[in-house]
Scaffold this motif. Structure first.
Motif, mmCIF file in Angstrom:
data_model
loop_
_atom_site.group_PDB
_atom_site.id
_atom_site.type_symbol
_atom_site.label_atom_id
_atom_site.label_comp_id
_atom_site.label_asym_id
_atom_site.label_seq_id
_atom_site.Cartn_x
_atom_site.Cartn_y
_atom_site.Cartn_z
ATOM 1 N N ILE A 130 120.689 74.981 113.622
ATOM 2 C CA ILE A 130 122.136 75.195 113.762
ATOM 3 C C ILE A 130 122.585 76.389 112.938
ATOM 4 C CG2 ILE A 130 124.423 74.187 113.385
ATOM 5 C CD1 ILE A 130 123.141 71.436 113.900
ATOM 6 N N MET A 131 122.078 76.507 111.719
ATOM 7 C CA MET A 131 122.460 77.652 110.894
ATOM 8 C C MET A 131 121.943 78.957 111.487
ATOM 9 S SD MET A 131 124.274 76.088 108.743
ATOM 10 C CE MET A 131 124.792 77.558 107.868
ATOM 11 N N LEU A 132 120.762 78.934 112.088
ATOM 12 C CA LEU A 132 120.243 80.117 112.767
ATOM 13 C C LEU A 132 121.135 80.499 113.942
ATOM 14 C CD1 LEU A 132 116.416 79.315 112.761
ATOM 15 C CD2 LEU A 132 117.471 81.301 111.686
ATOM 16 N N ILE A 133 121.619 79.520 114.679
ATOM 17 C CA ILE A 133 122.515 79.783 115.810
ATOM 18 C C ILE A 133 123.771 80.508 115.329
ATOM 19 C CG2 ILE A 133 124.082 78.673 117.459
ATOM 20 C CD1 ILE A 133 121.934 76.531 117.886
ATOM 21 N N ILE A 134 124.345 80.024 114.233
ATOM 22 C CA ILE A 134 125.595 80.605 113.727
ATOM 23 C C ILE A 134 125.389 82.047 113.303
ATOM 24 C CG2 ILE A 134 127.314 80.466 111.884
ATOM 25 C CD1 ILE A 134 126.831 77.397 111.880
ATOM 26 N N PHE A 135 124.404 82.294 112.442
ATOM 27 C CA PHE A 135 124.204 83.639 111.911
ATOM 28 C C PHE A 135 123.718 84.603 112.981
ATOM 29 C CE2 PHE A 135 124.192 81.214 107.959
ATOM 30 C CZ PHE A 135 125.064 81.982 107.208
ATOM 31 N N HIS A 136 122.888 84.127 113.867
ATOM 32 C CA HIS A 136 122.402 84.991 114.940
ATOM 33 C C HIS A 136 123.542 85.417 115.854
ATOM 34 C CE1 HIS A 136 120.636 85.820 118.942
ATOM 35 N NE2 HIS A 136 119.722 86.444 118.231
ATOM 36 N N ALA A 137 124.442 84.511 116.166
ATOM 37 C CA ALA A 137 125.553 84.835 117.070
ATOM 38 C C ALA A 137 126.415 85.958 116.511
ATOM 39 C CB ALA A 137 126.404 83.587 117.322
ATOM 40 N N ILE A 138 126.738 85.883 115.230
ATOM 41 C CA ILE A 138 127.635 86.885 114.638
ATOM 42 C C ILE A 138 126.932 88.214 114.437
ATOM 43 C CG2 ILE A 138 129.126 87.401 112.678
ATOM 44 C CD1 ILE A 138 129.311 84.353 112.198
ATOM 45 N N ALA A 139 125.766 88.197 113.775
ATOM 46 C CA ALA A 139 125.075 89.449 113.454
ATOM 47 C C ALA A 139 124.598 90.165 114.708
ATOM 48 C CB ALA A 139 123.896 89.166 112.523
ATOM 49 N N LYS A 140 124.075 89.428 115.676
ATOM 50 C CA LYS A 140 123.528 90.086 116.861
ATOM 51 C C LYS A 140 124.635 90.640 117.751
ATOM 52 C CE LYS A 140 119.806 90.237 117.135
ATOM 53 N NZ LYS A 140 118.771 89.438 117.731
ATOM 54 N N SER A 141 125.762 89.960 117.860
ATOM 55 C CA SER A 141 126.869 90.515 118.642
ATOM 56 C C SER A 141 127.375 91.800 117.992
ATOM 57 C CB SER A 141 128.010 89.497 118.779
ATOM 58 O OG SER A 141 128.501 89.109 117.510
ATOM 59 N N LEU A 142 127.455 91.834 116.663
ATOM 60 C CA LEU A 142 127.864 93.046 115.950
ATOM 61 C C LEU A 142 126.911 94.198 116.255
ATOM 62 C CD1 LEU A 142 129.462 94.628 113.776
ATOM 63 C CD2 LEU A 142 127.960 93.587 112.060
ATOM 64 N N LEU A 143 125.612 93.940 116.218
ATOM 65 C CA LEU A 143 124.627 94.995 116.451
ATOM 66 C C LEU A 143 124.663 95.500 117.886
ATOM 67 C CD1 LEU A 143 121.628 93.595 114.371
ATOM 68 C CD2 LEU A 143 122.867 95.724 113.963
ATOM 69 N N PHE A 144 124.777 94.604 118.838
ATOM 70 C CA PHE A 144 124.831 95.044 120.239
ATOM 71 C C PHE A 144 126.044 95.930 120.496
ATOM 72 C CE2 PHE A 144 121.692 91.880 121.736
ATOM 73 C CZ PHE A 144 121.007 92.683 122.629
ATOM 74 N N LEU A 145 127.191 95.526 119.974
ATOM 75 C CA LEU A 145 128.402 96.312 120.207
ATOM 76 C C LEU A 145 128.330 97.653 119.478
ATOM 77 C CD1 LEU A 145 131.181 93.560 120.075
ATOM 78 C CD2 LEU A 145 129.913 94.433 122.044
ATOM 79 N N CYS A 146 127.742 97.671 118.290
ATOM 80 C CA CYS A 146 127.572 98.939 117.570
ATOM 81 C C CYS A 146 126.682 99.899 118.355
ATOM 82 C CB CYS A 146 126.956 98.694 116.187
ATOM 83 S SG CYS A 146 128.108 98.057 114.961
ATOM 84 N N VAL A 147 125.603 99.384 118.904
ATOM 85 C CA VAL A 147 124.701 100.223 119.703
ATOM 86 C C VAL A 147 125.427 100.750 120.934
ATOM 87 C CG1 VAL A 147 122.635 100.195 121.159
ATOM 88 C CG2 VAL A 147 122.572 99.153 118.889
ATOM 89 N N GLY A 148 126.260 99.920 121.554
ATOM 90 C CA GLY A 148 127.018 100.367 122.716
ATOM 91 C C GLY A 148 127.961 101.507 122.378
ATOM 92 N N THR A 149 128.681 101.377 121.270
ATOM 93 C CA THR A 149 129.592 102.445 120.836
ATOM 94 C C THR A 149 128.815 103.709 120.480
ATOM 95 O OG1 THR A 149 131.225 100.858 120.002
ATOM 96 C CG2 THR A 149 131.312 103.085 119.103
ATOM 97 N N ALA A 150 127.719 103.551 119.748
ATOM 98 C CA ALA A 150 126.905 104.709 119.373
ATOM 99 C C ALA A 150 126.357 105.417 120.606
ATOM 100 C CB ALA A 150 125.758 104.262 118.467
ATOM 101 N N VAL B 133 137.378 95.538 116.498
ATOM 102 C CA VAL B 133 136.492 94.407 116.769
ATOM 103 C C VAL B 133 135.248 94.467 115.888
ATOM 104 C CG1 VAL B 133 134.965 93.392 118.505
ATOM 105 C CG2 VAL B 133 137.293 94.041 119.124
ATOM 106 N N LEU B 134 134.662 95.656 115.754
ATOM 107 C CA LEU B 134 133.459 95.800 114.932
ATOM 108 C C LEU B 134 133.753 95.506 113.462
ATOM 109 C CD1 LEU B 134 131.923 99.027 116.528
ATOM 110 C CD2 LEU B 134 131.234 96.662 116.885
ATOM 111 N N THR B 135 134.920 95.925 112.999
ATOM 112 C CA THR B 135 135.320 95.611 111.619
ATOM 113 C C THR B 135 135.440 94.101 111.430
ATOM 114 O OG1 THR B 135 136.543 97.698 111.454
ATOM 115 C CG2 THR B 135 137.066 95.997 109.846
ATOM 116 N N GLY B 136 136.043 93.447 112.407
ATOM 117 C CA GLY B 136 136.186 91.998 112.327
ATOM 118 C C GLY B 136 134.853 91.271 112.311
ATOM 119 N N LEU B 137 133.906 91.715 113.160
ATOM 120 C CA LEU B 137 132.589 91.080 113.201
ATOM 121 C C LEU B 137 131.812 91.327 111.912
ATOM 122 C CD1 LEU B 137 131.511 91.828 116.883
ATOM 123 C CD2 LEU B 137 131.972 89.581 115.888
ATOM 124 N N ALA B 138 131.914 92.553 111.376
ATOM 125 C CA ALA B 138 131.236 92.851 110.115
ATOM 126 C C ALA B 138 131.784 91.977 108.992
ATOM 127 C CB ALA B 138 131.399 94.332 109.767
#
Length: 637
Positions: free
Chosen positions: A377-397, A499-504
């Motif tokens: 469950i803890m892996l689910i939580i942290f993975h959801a936030i960190a990975k969504s941040l990284l995907f969106l950052c890559v999209g913007t970049a 959005v990226l600031t909020g996720l970070a």
């Protein structure tokens, strides 16, 4: 109950409204307003049911059940027609088997079985609702700016953004329904809606590659859907029960639920993109970045691991379903992590990392102990936030520098300073202490040791070591500061930066609140489904140490800000610096440009090698497990 219904129905209404909106301004207002409402409603639901822990609701409605059945039949017809049109005949065959089977069962056996509670809320579903409602909403909000740039890059093509936003919000609606449905037939309905949405989102650009990958995703998820449909028949015909909570209760009390559990785990494995079904998630990279973020972080794949974690009380090494989940998850974790080493495409690195982390979660669910489920469950939580941040950052970049290749991210701190900082936070969140992923992996390691299976311990040790390698490589690229870089960050849409600031910020906040999340949400959930919950509460000393580590992570960078009296000298590099910090004098007095390149070790960790090994091993494993189940059934006939 009204809040649950609102979270299911409201995004659906928004989706239908957005389907008819062509202009940017009205769409921006509707998306911004509706995402705020969805996030707020998710928080309200969490607060309302936090103290109760769990609540079940009859929510009986024959009309709703028949409507779902009609829609399921329509989906089957649609898949059949699309399969014929694109000559994807396997999709047609699977639709022809699954749809009549479900209709026959629901009009016959299911109609005679009393479902006591169609909807429910417990602390695990609260976690999922918050992930969907907050992370999913932020991804939809981010899409406003991203899709404007996307359309500019495809000016010659028809503007299909209304269809895109319709699918995104329909996805949120289906996910809310999936994580709050106690009726297995309702859960199956929402399960199939997510499959259809992912098919259309992956094929959004309508290129040959997009269509091919969308059908790959559809076919693999239809295999899981067929297993789920068979599970419905088994649940109804053999056990006479369609309540998810009752089935789990029977299993935890010692009843033989091997076949039903194995079929549902198989469905979860396909949805979670575990080997040998991982290729559909890699193929999803052709879709616009918000789709990747939504599929990889807060929705589609989380549906699979959610179901497997729910089934944890009926699994363990002594069960065939548990063994299947543990070994498939373990193999996927190691080999997908290895495959990530050889990737230069940032989105493919993230995709393989996602597959690997989901494998670890699936393995934890298969172990079935309280500490393993805590880690999952803890892996689910942290993975959801960190990975969504990284995907969106890559999209913007990608939109700003014209590439998603890691090798083109030199000097990111000069070109896109804030985006680079957010990516550093996201990467640190995936593998560094005191961020939650590392702590959760430590808990998973302890659970693997306690399960008494040395093979599982080897999986997490070697998989985690490989994970450290590819994240460190990428992090090194990002923090390398190059001279002569000009910031182009003013071109990034404000909504994207917001959005990226909020996720970070969420990554940091959740890390600081780690003990609170554990004690208030996860441990009470485990106490309700396991007889004993030992060793899960963080001690006061460990809590203090973790808080100090977080403080150091935040405070240490401040040392490097401000003026310094130290003398700054030219960088030597690999030869005499030409003075611009970008060129040096090499052999034969030739000017050589600075080049920062990673080590990908394609020869040892090539994608094809890792996937072939993983697919062969997991296919053999699945065949053996279901052969053993079939043998047990025949022996009892």
């Amino acid at each position: 109950m009204s809040l649950i219904i609102f979270l299911i129905v409201f995004p659906l209404i928004v989706a239908l409204v957005l389907l008819g909106l062509k202009a940017d301004r009205p769409r921006d207002l509707v998306v911004a307003g509706s995402t705020a409402v969805i996030a707020a409603a998710s928080l309200v639901l969490a607060v309302k049911y936090f103290a109760e822990g769990s609540a079940y609701f009859p929510a009986h409605s024959e009309a709703v059940s028949y409507l779902m059945l009609i829609i399921e039949a329509a989906i089957g017809v649609l898949i059949f027609v699309l399969g014929l049109r694109h000559k994807k005949y396997l999709a047609c065959v699977l639709a022809l088997i699954q749809t009549p089977l479900v209709i026959w069962f629901e009009l016959g056996t299911a109609h005679e079985i009393q479902v006591f509670n169609n909807l429910y809320v417990d602390r695990l579903s609260i976690v999922m609702v918050l992930i969907i409602g907050i992370i999913g909403s932020l991804i939809c909000l981010y899409s406003l700016g991203y899709m404007k740039d996307f359309q500019k890059h495809h000016e010659d093509e028809k503007d299909r953004r209304p269809w895109f936003f319709f699918l995104m919000f329909l996805f949120l609606s289906a996910m809310f329904g999936l994580v709050t449905s106690n009726n297995l037939t309702w859960l199956f309905f929402f399960w199939e809606i997510t499959t259809l949405c992912s098919f259309f989102l992956i094929g959004f650009t309508k290129t040959e590659e997009a269509v091919r990958n969308s059908f790959r995703a559809l076919i693999m998820n239809l295999l899981g859907g067929l297993a789920f449909a068979c599970a419905l028949v088994v649940a109804g015909k053999w056990y006479g029960v369609l309540d998810l909570d009752q089935f789990i209760y029977y299993g935890s009390m010692g009843y033989d639920v091997t076949i039903l559990a194995a079929l549902l785990v198989f469905a979860g494995i396909t949805k979670a993109a575990q080997m040998p079904f991982s290729s559909w998630l890699l193929g999803a990279m052709v879709a616009p970045t918000p789709t990747s973020a939504l599929l990889h972080s807060s929705t589609m794949v989380k549906a699979g691991v959610f179901l497997i974690v729910k089934l944890a009380p009926v699994m363990g090494w002594g069960t065939l379903a548990g063994m299947m989940a543990m070994l498939v998850g373990g193999i996927t974790f190691v080999l997908a992590s290895c495959a990530a080493i050889s990737q230069t495409n940032a989105k493919r690195v993230l995709a393989y990392s996602t597959v690997a982390n989901l494998g670890l979660i699936v393995a934890c669910g298969g172990i079935g102990s309280s500490e393993a489920v805590w880690a999952a469950i803890m892996l689910i939580i942290f993975h959801a936030i960190a990975k969504s941040l990284l995907f969106l950052c890559v999209g913007t970049a990608e939109h700003q520098i014209g590439s998603r290749d890691i090798e083109d991210m030199d000097g990111m701190f000069g070109k896109l300073p804030r985006i680079a900082k957010f990516m550093v936070i996201g990467i640190c969140g995936m593998f560094l202490a005191p961020f939650g992923m590392l702590i959760s992996k430590w808990a998973a390691l302890k659970a693997f040791v306690d399960c008494g299976t040395p093979l599982m311990m080897l999986f997490i040790v070697f998989g985690s070591a490989v994970t450290l390698f590819f994240w460190t490589k990428w992090l090194g690229k990002l923090i390398a500061v190059m001279a002569g870089q000009t910031s182009i960050e003013e071109r990034v849409h404000k909504v994207e930066l917001g959005v990226l600031t909020g996720l970070a910020a969420l990554v940091v906040v959740v890390c600081v609140a780690f003990p609170v999340i554990s004690q208030s949400l996860v441990v009470p959930y485990l106490a309700g489904i396991f007889e004993t919950v030992d060793g899960l509460a963080l001690s006061n000393s460990n809590m203090i140490i973790m808080v100090l580590m977080v403080a150091l992570v935040i405070l240490l960078p401040l040392v490097f800000f401000g003026k310094t009296k130290k003398r700054i000298v030219p960088v030597y590099m690999a030869g005499v610096n030409r003075g611009d910090d970008l060129t040096f004098v090499g052999a034969m007095e030739k000017d050589v440009p600075v080049s920062l390149r990673n080590w990908y070790m394609e020869k040892w960790f090539g994608e094809k090698k890792m996937c072939l090994a993983g697919n062969v091993l997991t296919i053999l494993l699945l065949v053996v497990v279901f052969a053993m189940i079939a043998g047990g059934v025949l022996a009892n006939v």
